[in-house]
Motif scaffolding. Structure first.
Motif: not given
Length: 578
Positions: A337-362
């Motif tokens: 679990a932590v591996s996924i969080i560590t690898a994807l948190l920066p990308r989820m944060s970047a998606a959030a900045v750009d308003g890409r909610a569908e990508e965060i959901s994915h």
């Protein structure tokens, strides 16, 4: 303590403050339909794909978790599973607890997303912003470390009010040596956050290994020098305390300093900047304030937990045994679990900045399915093979067969909490990527209230001998409730999160887990592994039982056409083919 495992309630973290807090799962980029990074806003420092980053992190994490567990086993054999071991375990909670209150709780939830935002929006790619943040954090850490050392006796009283005078004195003496690690916990965490924001994941995964090796050396030196006889807290000498506390301190210092060269290689240069107003302290305080509320509620629960565990009589599961079991949970949680969080948190944060909610959901849906499917067989192993695991991994020298038997029931229950714990953490970090710490903090209030109510009721209704079992049951119930509440509220923020696909994956994992558990129980019966046996017999039962459980689970999951299992197997085949 290796946690965070990041370390319980916690790892570490719902974690204890363990040091090896990052781990990784080989995520196949081909299985992620949406782009990981907006191609119109490339990150020059990004190195490799999610798969290559995660594969590298997986290797480092396995070594880190392995040495971390060896460290735990060595210290358990050196100190035993009861009073002295409980005192050592309680003392090492203090620095991590204070660190979590100050910075640890807002590290991934606030600092990483804000550093990512600064790198995307500032002309200097967030260099000055990060320098200001680091300067302010180090000042706060330094002041707090001094105050914490002065308050060591009060901390011992809060966490072990009903312990013997000798136990409280030992906890206090160890604390004076361990509390300075607050500063180095913070330095390590801050450097790790900056590295992760710059997509540099290797050093934060590998440096905890140095810490583990130092503490392992400390435990071996202690046994060689002072012997392995089970002693009482009042029999501990000043030299023994100095070796144990000093070794713990040296391990954290080594881990923190080892991150500095990696930080320099990313191009970051530290410069003292005191213009803190430019940090946006109002926004930082608003976001971090809610996270502080979240953390302080958890730490109060942790204090109550240890207070109850330290009431356990000699020969029954207390703080050390509970901590050992939670380390097993955090090891599996960290690797997946932590591996996924560590690898994807920066990308989820970047998606959030750009308003890409569908990508965060994915990302969230994919993460939940992967975590559930891959952790289910580990949960079965922990529950079905609880006694062989306890004997094989911990028993020896001062850790007696009685302590292994006491560990058995705690681990059996803990296995059932593994998947809910990891899923609830995935939800939390999804909120953090949205710069929302208020919702998790508000969710945490009824969740912790439920946990504390159950744990206190259990303690009042049962004997002290089974306190640790009840504490673990309370954790599991709170993780389930937290996950359900988070899912309902998050759907309003990012839309559909693929509940149908998640439900199907969970159902398949449950069916495969039940069949694997039956096969595991049959194996335990044939090997007569339900009785306390020799360490060699326990290793045989643990290895054979684990192979049977994983094999049966994998075959059933494939027969049910579980996509996540096929994804992992496909990734392995491609790697081997290369």
């Amino acid at each position: 303590m290796n946690p965070p495992e990041r370390l319980p309630i916690d790892d570490r973290t719902a974690r204890l403050p363990f040091d090896d807090r990052t781990a990784a799962l080989p995520i196949d980029e081909a299985t992620v339909a949406l782009p990981l990074i907006d191609p119109s806003k490339p990150e020059p420092e990004t190195r490799g794909t999610a798969a290559s980053n995660s594969a590298m992190m997986a290797i480092g994490s396995l070594v880190s978790r392995g040495t971390g567990f060896l460290r735990t086993a060595v210290m358990a054999m050196a100190l035993g599973g009861f009073l002295v071991g409980n005192a050592y375990t309680t003392a090492q909670v203090f620095p991590g607890m204070i660190y979590e209150l100050l910075i640890g709780g807002i590290m991934s939830s606030v600092l990483v997303p804000m550093i990512v935002r600064a790198r995307k929006q500032d002309a200097d790619r967030g260099e000055a912003y990060t320098q200001r943040l680091l300067t302010l954090s180090l000042i706060v850490l330094g002041i707090t470390t001094v105050l914490a050392i002065l308050c060591a006796p009060l901390l011992a009283l809060a966490y072990a009010s009903k312990a013997t005078v000798a136990s409280k004195d030992l906890i206090t003496a160890l604390s004076y040596l361990m509390l300075p690690t607050i500063f180095f916990y913070g330095l390590s965490g801050l450097c790790g956050a900056i590295l992760n924001a710059r997509h540099s994941f290797a050093a934060p995964v590998w440096t905890p290994i140095l810490n583990n090796l130092v503490v392992i050396g400390t435990g071996v030196f202690y046994m060689v020098t002072f012997g392995t006889e089970l002693i009482l807290p009042g029999q501990m000498t000043r030299t023994q305390v100095l070796v144990l506390g000093g070794g713990f301190l040296l391990g954290i210092v080594t881990q923190a300093l080892a991150l500095l060269p990696a930080l320099r290689r990313t191009g970051f240069r530290f410069k003292v900047r005191t213009d803190f107003r430019k940090l946006g302290l109002r926004h930082l305080g608003r976001v971090g304030g809610w996270m502080f509320c979240y953390v302080i509620v958890n730490q109060l629960a942790l204090m109550l937990l240890f207070n109850l565990l330290n009431r356990s009589p000699e020969g029954k599961a207390g703080a050390l045994i509970y901590n050992n079991v939670f380390l097993l949970l955090m090891m599996a949680h960290g690797i997946f679990a932590v591996s996924i969080i560590t690898a994807l948190l920066p990308r989820m944060s970047a998606a959030a900045v750009d308003g890409r909610a569908e990508e965060i959901s994915h990302y969230l849906s994919r993460g939940i399915r992967m975590v559930t499917v891959l952790l289910a067989p580990i949960a079965v192993i922990y529950s079905v093979l609880a006694l062989p695991i306890s004997v094989a991994l911990f028993q020896g020298f001062a850790f007696t067969a009685q302590a292994s038997e006491a560990s058995r029931w705690v681990l059996l229950v803990a296995g059932l909490t593994l998947v809910p714990m990891s899923v609830s953490q995935l939800f939390n970090f999804t909120y953090y990527s949205l710069q929302d710490t208020k919702t998790p903090a508000l969710i945490n209030l009824p969740v912790v209230s439920l946990r504390l109510s159950f744990q206190l009721a259990w303690f009042a209704a049962t004997t002290v001998a089974v306190t640790a079992v009840g504490m673990m049951i309370g954790n599991g119930l709170s993780f389930i409730v937290a996950g359900l509440l988070s899912a309902m509220l998050l759907r309003r923020r990012i839309g559909r999160i693929g509940l149908r696909g998640i439900s199907v994956a969970m159902a398949k994992a449950f069916v495969a887990a039940i069949i694997a558990a039956v096969a595991g129980l049959l194996t335990v019966y044939l090997l007569d592994a339900n009785q306390t046996a020799s360490k060699a017999d326990a290793w045989v039962a643990m290895i054979v039982g684990s192979i049977v459980i994983c094999g049966v689970y994998g075959l059933v999951a494939l027969a049910l056409r579980t996509q996540e299992v096929n994804d992992v197997l496909g990734l392995v085949r491609r790697k081997l083919g290369r």
